[in-house]
Write a protein that holds these residues in place. Structure first.
Motif, PDB file in Angstrom:
ATOM      1  N   UNK A  56      25.835  56.042  -0.362  1.00  0.00           N
ATOM      2  CA  UNK A  56      25.965  55.431   0.498  1.00  0.00           C
ATOM      3  C   UNK A  56      23.981  54.438   1.385  1.00  0.00           C
ATOM      4  N   UNK A  57      22.999  55.310   0.129  1.00  0.00           N
ATOM      5  CA  UNK A  57      21.794  54.575   0.753  1.00  0.00           C
ATOM      6  C   UNK A  57      21.627  53.387   1.426  1.00  0.00           C
ATOM      7  N   UNK A  58      22.723  52.349   0.586  1.00  0.00           N
ATOM      8  CA  UNK A  58      22.131  50.774   1.765  1.00  0.00           C
ATOM      9  C   UNK A  58      23.176  50.179   2.935  1.00  0.00           C
ATOM     10  N   UNK A  59      24.093  50.874   3.242  1.00  0.00           N
ATOM     11  CA  UNK A  59      25.023  51.081   4.294  1.00  0.00           C
ATOM     12  C   UNK A  59      24.013  51.625   4.812  1.00  0.00           C
ATOM     13  N   UNK A  60      23.972  52.543   5.097  1.00  0.00           N
ATOM     14  CA  UNK A  60      22.584  53.441   6.517  1.00  0.00           C
ATOM     15  C   UNK A  60      21.686  52.266   6.443  1.00  0.00           C
ATOM     16  N   UNK A  61      21.171  52.194   5.953  1.00  0.00           N
ATOM     17  CA  UNK A  61      20.081  50.782   6.107  1.00  0.00           C
ATOM     18  C   UNK A  61      20.753  49.784   7.131  1.00  0.00           C
ATOM     19  N   UNK A  62      21.326  49.431   7.061  1.00  0.00           N
ATOM     20  CA  UNK A  62      22.951  48.363   7.275  1.00  0.00           C
ATOM     21  C   UNK A  62      23.000  48.646   8.644  1.00  0.00           C
ATOM     22  N   UNK A  63      23.686  50.174   8.453  1.00  0.00           N
ATOM     23  CA  UNK A  63      24.303  50.633  10.084  1.00  0.00           C
ATOM     24  C   UNK A  63      22.985  50.783  10.729  1.00  0.00           C
ATOM     25  N   UNK A  64      21.589  51.230  10.600  1.00  0.00           N
ATOM     26  CA  UNK A  64      20.954  51.111  10.772  1.00  0.00           C
ATOM     27  C   UNK A  64      19.686  49.975  11.512  1.00  0.00           C
ATOM     28  N   UNK A  65      19.669  49.005  11.061  1.00  0.00           N
ATOM     29  CA  UNK A  65      19.774  47.096  12.215  1.00  0.00           C
ATOM     30  C   UNK A  65      20.363  47.152  12.785  1.00  0.00           C
ATOM     31  N   UNK A  66      21.345  48.082  13.590  1.00  0.00           N
ATOM     32  CA  UNK A  66      21.729  47.665  14.924  1.00  0.00           C
ATOM     33  C   UNK A  66      20.740  48.248  16.172  1.00  0.00           C
ATOM     34  N   UNK A  67      19.662  49.310  15.842  1.00  0.00           N
ATOM     35  CA  UNK A  67      18.979  49.545  16.370  1.00  0.00           C
ATOM     36  C   UNK A  67      17.427  49.055  16.651  1.00  0.00           C
ATOM     37  N   UNK A  68      17.204  48.298  14.925  1.00  0.00           N
ATOM     38  CA  UNK A  68      15.930  47.777  14.167  1.00  0.00           C
ATOM     39  C   UNK A  68      14.995  46.870  15.899  1.00  0.00           C
ATOM     40  N   UNK A  69      14.229  47.260  16.381  1.00  0.00           N
ATOM     41  CA  UNK A  69      13.559  45.690  16.826  1.00  0.00           C
ATOM     42  C   UNK A  69      13.633  44.555  15.991  1.00  0.00           C
ATOM     43  N   UNK A  70      13.933  43.717  15.554  1.00  0.00           N
ATOM     44  CA  UNK A  70      14.429  42.304  15.182  1.00  0.00           C
ATOM     45  C   UNK A  70      14.142  41.109  15.419  1.00  0.00           C
ATOM     46  N   UNK A  71      14.585  41.732  16.956  1.00  0.00           N
ATOM     47  CA  UNK A  71      14.333  39.915  17.838  1.00  0.00           C
ATOM     48  C   UNK A  71      13.010  40.692  18.641  1.00  0.00           C
ATOM     49  N   UNK A 108      12.361  43.562  19.890  1.00  0.00           N
ATOM     50  CA  UNK A 108      14.157  43.553  21.094  1.00  0.00           C
ATOM     51  C   UNK A 108      14.639  43.892  19.854  1.00  0.00           C
ATOM     52  N   UNK A 109      16.582  44.125  20.191  1.00  0.00           N
ATOM     53  CA  UNK A 109      17.264  44.720  19.159  1.00  0.00           C
ATOM     54  C   UNK A 109      18.435  43.466  19.128  1.00  0.00           C
ATOM     55  N   UNK A 110      19.155  43.266  18.323  1.00  0.00           N
ATOM     56  CA  UNK A 110      20.578  41.932  18.905  1.00  0.00           C
ATOM     57  C   UNK A 110      20.704  42.183  20.151  1.00  0.00           C
ATOM     58  N   UNK A 111      21.038  43.590  21.114  1.00  0.00           N
ATOM     59  CA  UNK A 111      21.931  44.423  21.754  1.00  0.00           C
ATOM     60  C   UNK A 111      20.792  43.190  22.960  1.00  0.00           C
ATOM     61  N   UNK A 112      19.844  43.698  22.897  1.00  0.00           N
ATOM     62  CA  UNK A 112      18.982  43.759  24.303  1.00  0.00           C
ATOM     63  C   UNK A 112      18.835  42.401  23.870  1.00  0.00           C
TER      64      UNK A 112
END
Length: 577
Positions: free
Chosen positions: A541-556, A561-565
Motif C-alpha cells: 500500500x506504499x503508493x496508496x498511502x502517498x496518494x492519501x497524503x495528498x489530502x493534507x499536502x500544501x499543493x496550492x 494551501x491544501x485543496x480543502x483550504x
C-alpha cells in the motif's frame, strides 16, 4: 385702477395659490412629483401727487420646490444602492452553492480521500478499490455540477444584462422625447418653467440611475444631456444614443455592452465604465466574483488531478503494471479564444505547465500583438504585463516565452502563423478545469496502490543498518526494474559491487535508477541491500498511502494551501463580498 381692481388682483393671486395647492394635494402620491408654490410680486404702483399708490399683486410664476444638489445626492445614493442590491442577489447564489455543507466541494473531497485511505488499509480488496472508484466518480460529478451551476448563473447574467440594456434604451428614448416637449413648452411660455414636465424628466433620470449611473448637464435650451461611464453620451438634447447587448468579440459566451450613436457608429464599452445601478451590479458581480470563483474552482480541479496523476503514475497496480493517469485531463487545459476582429492568420495554443502547475492563478490573460514584432501578455486581474520582442514574430514570441518562464504562471503558449497589428487572444487557463474533469480508469485492478520496487537486506548482514521499503521517483527510467545492490565497504558503498565508493550518510536519500531508498544505522563492510521489482506486491500500500497524503499536502497557492483550504478561501472570499 380702482379699489375693486386691486381686490381682483388679490383674488386672482389667491385663486392661483389655491389651484397650485390643490395640484399639490392631488399629486401627493405621484412618484417624482415636486411640490409647487406661487411666486407673487406687487404690481407697478401708480405715481400721484400724494406719492405712489399700490396697484395690487400678480403671480410671477409657479415654482417647483426643488434642490438640485440634494437631488444629485439622492441619485448617487440610489444608483449605489441598486448596484449593491443587484450584486447581492447574484452573489448570494454562489455563496449558497459553495458554502452548502452537503452540496459543496468539501464533503466530496473528504469522501474521496476517506475512500483512498480505506483502500490503502486494504490494498488487495476489490470492494475497497471499487469504493474508491465510486467516490472518485462522486467527486468528479461534484466538480462538474458546481461548475455547471456557475455556468447557468453566467447565462442568467447575460440575459439580465440584455434586459437592463433594453430598459436603459427605453429611458433614453423617453428622456429625449420629453426634452423635445420641454423645448416646445418653453417656447409657448418664455421664462416660465414647465414644472410637471421637469418632474417627469427628473423621475426618468432617477429611474435611469437605478439601471446605470448617469450624470446630466443642462443645456441653454433647457434640455438635459445625459452621460454614462467616463462621459459617453446617452442622450444629447433630443437625440438618444442606443446601447446594445452583444457577444464579446473575444468571448462569445460573454454578453457585453456597446454604444451606438444616432449616426450608427458603435463602440464597445469597457466593463470598468459600466458602474452603478442594477446593470453595474451585474457587470461587477460577473467580473469581480463569478469569473474568479469559476476560475478558482477550475484551478483546484486542475492542480488536484495533476498531482494525483503524478503520484498514481509512480505506483503499480494489481497486475504488476505501472500506474497510468487516474484522471483524464485531456479536455481540462487552457482555453484560447481568438478575437473576432483579428485579421491575421496567427493561432495560439496553450497547455498546462505541469512542472509549475502550482503557479496557476485565478485570472484570465490577454495576448496582444501590440507593435511590430512585439507580443504582450497581460494578466487581467491586476494588469501585470510580460512583453517579448525580436527580429521577427517568431523571435518576439520566443522572447515572451523566456520572460514568462522566469515568472511562471502555470501554463505555456505556442505560436504559429502570422499576426496582424492589434490581433488579440483571450487565454483562460483554468476556466474549463472543473467542468471537464473525468476519470481515466474504470477497472478497480488498475488502481496503482503498490510501489513498483521493493528492498531487502541480505540475511548475512552483520551491521545495524536497515533500508526503507523505497518509493519510485521516475517510472520512465529504463533501469527502474533492474535489480540493483548496494554493497557496503569501508567508508561507503558500491552499486552492484563495482565502481567508485560512494560516501554513506545515515538517513540520507539514495536516489538511483528512478527510485529512492533510505539506509539508516551502521551497515558493516560486506553488508548488502537489494532493490528489485515488486513482482508480487498485491498487498503493498506504499503508493496508496502517498496518494492519501495528498489530502493534507500544501499543493496550492505556491505550496501554502491544501485543496480543502484553497476551496475554503473561495467560500470565505465570496462570503466577505
Amino acid at each position: 385702477m380702482g379699489i375693486f381692481n386691486v381686490a381682483v388682483t388679490g383674488l386672482n393671486a389667491a385663486q392661483v395659490g389655491i389651484l397650485t395647492t390643490s395640484h399639490n394635494i392631488a399629486n401627493a402620491s405621484t412618484e417624482g412629483y415636486n411640490r409647487q408654490q406661487i411666486i407673487q410680486s406687487t404690481n407697478t404702483p401708480m405715481f400721484t401727487g400724494a406719492g405712489y399708490i399700490g396697484q395690487g399683486t400678480n403671480v410671477l410664476t409657479v415654482r417647483r420646490v426643488y434642490d438640485q444638489q440634494l437631488s444629485e445626492q439622492v441619485l448617487a445614493a440610489s444608483t449605489g444602492a441598486a448596484e449593491m442590491d443587484s450584486y447581492l442577489t447574484q452573489i448570494s447564489q454562489i455563496d449558497n452553492l459553495l458554502a452548502d455543507p452537503s452540496a459543496g466541494l468539501s464533503p466530496a473531497l473528504s469522501g474521496f480521500f476517506s475512500a483512498v485511505q480505506e483502500m490503502a488499509a486494504n490494498p488487495a480488496s476489490i470492494p475497497a478499490r471499487q469504493a474508491m472508484l465510486s467516490a472518485s466518480q462522486a467527486l468528479v460529478a461534484r466538480f462538474q455540477s458546481i461548475d455547471q451551476r456557475m455556468t447557468e448563473i453566467r447565462t442568467g447574467v447575460n440575459g439580465m444584462v440584455t434586459s437592463e440594456v433594453t430598459a436603459i434604451n427605453s429611458y433614453a428614448q423617453q428622456i429625449a422625447e420629453i426634452n423635445q416637449r420641454i423645448i416646445l413648452a418653453q417656447a409657448a411660455g418664455p421664462n416660465q418653467p414647465p414644472n410637471d414636465l421637469l418632474d417627469q424628466r427628473d423621475q426618468l433620470i432617477a429611474d435611469l440611475n437605478t439601471k446605470i449611473r448617469a450624470t446630466t448637464i443642462t443645456q441653454s435650451d433647457g434640455t438635459y444631456s445625459v452621460f454614462i461611464g467616463n462621459g459617453q453620451p446617452l442622450v444629447v438634447g433630443t437625440l438618444p444614443y442606443s446601447m446594445k447587448a452583444v457577444a464579446s468579440p473575444d468571448d462569445p459566451e460573454r454578453i457585453v455592452v456597446a454604444l451606438t450613436s444616432p449616426t450608427g457608429n458603435t463602440v464597445y464599452m469597457p466593463e470598468s465604465m459600466l458602474s452603478g445601478g442594477s446593470l453595474g451590479g451585474l457587470i461587477a458581480f460577473r467580473s469581480q466574483s463569478l469569473d474568479e470563483a469559476q476560475n478558482a474552482l477550475g484551478r483546484i480541479a486542475l492542480t488536484f488531478a495533476q498531482n494525483f496523476n503524478d503520484q498514481h503514475q509512480l505506483g503499480q497496480d494489481l497486475d504488476g503494471d505501472l500506474g497510468g493517469d487516474y484522471f483524464n485531463m485531456s479536455l481540462m487545459g487552457p482555453m484560447v479564444r481568438d478575437n473576432a476582429n483579428n485579421t491575421g492568420t496567427a493561432t495560439i495554443a496553450a497547455a498546462i505547465d505541469t512542472t509549475n502547475i502550482n503557479d496557476l492563478t485565478t485570472s484570465d490573460y490577454r495576448l496582444t500583438y501590440s507593435a511590430a514584432n512585439t507580443f504582450s501578455l497581460t494578466r487581467l486581474s491586476d494588469g501585470q504585463t510580460w512583453t517579448g520582442t525580436g527580429a521577427s514574430q517568431a523571435a518576439s514570441f520566443a522572447d515572451l516565452q523566456t520572460n514568462l518562464a522566469a515568472d511562471p504562471q502555470g501554463f505555456t503558449l505556442t505560436f504559429a502563423g502570422s499576426a496582424t497589428l492589434g490581433d488579440s487572444f483571450l487565454i483562460q487557463p483554468t476556466r474549463a478545469g472543473a467542468t471537464n474533469l473525468a476519470l481515466a480508469i474504470s477497472n478497480a485492478r488498475d488502481i496503482a496502490a503498490a510501489a513498483p520496487i521493493r528492498s531487502t537486506a541480505a540475511l548475512a548482514n552483520t551491521g545495524t543498518g536497515s533500508i526503507s521499503a523505497g518509493i519510485a521517483l521516475d517510472t520512465t527510467d529504463p533501469n527502474l526494474w533492474t535489480t540493483t545492490t548496494l554493497n557496503f565497504v569501508a567508508g561507503g558503498y558500491q552499486v552492484n559491487g563495482a565502481g567508485p565508493v560512494i560516501a554513506y550518510t545515515p538517513g540520507a536519500n539514495i536516489d538511483l535508477n528512478g527510485w529512492r531508498v533510505v539506509v539508516s544505522g551502521t551497515p558493516a563492510a560486506g553488508d548488502v541491500f537489494t532493490i528489485e521489482r515488486n513482482s508480487a506486491g498485491v498487498s503493498d500500500n506504499r503508493n496508496a498511502v502517498l496518494l492519501g497524503a495528498l489530502q493534507t499536502a500544501p499543493k496550492m497557492e505556491n505550496g501554502t494551501a491544501t485543496y480543502q483550504s484553497a476551496y475554503s478561501t473561495i467560500v470565505a472570499q465570496i462570503g466577505n463580498k
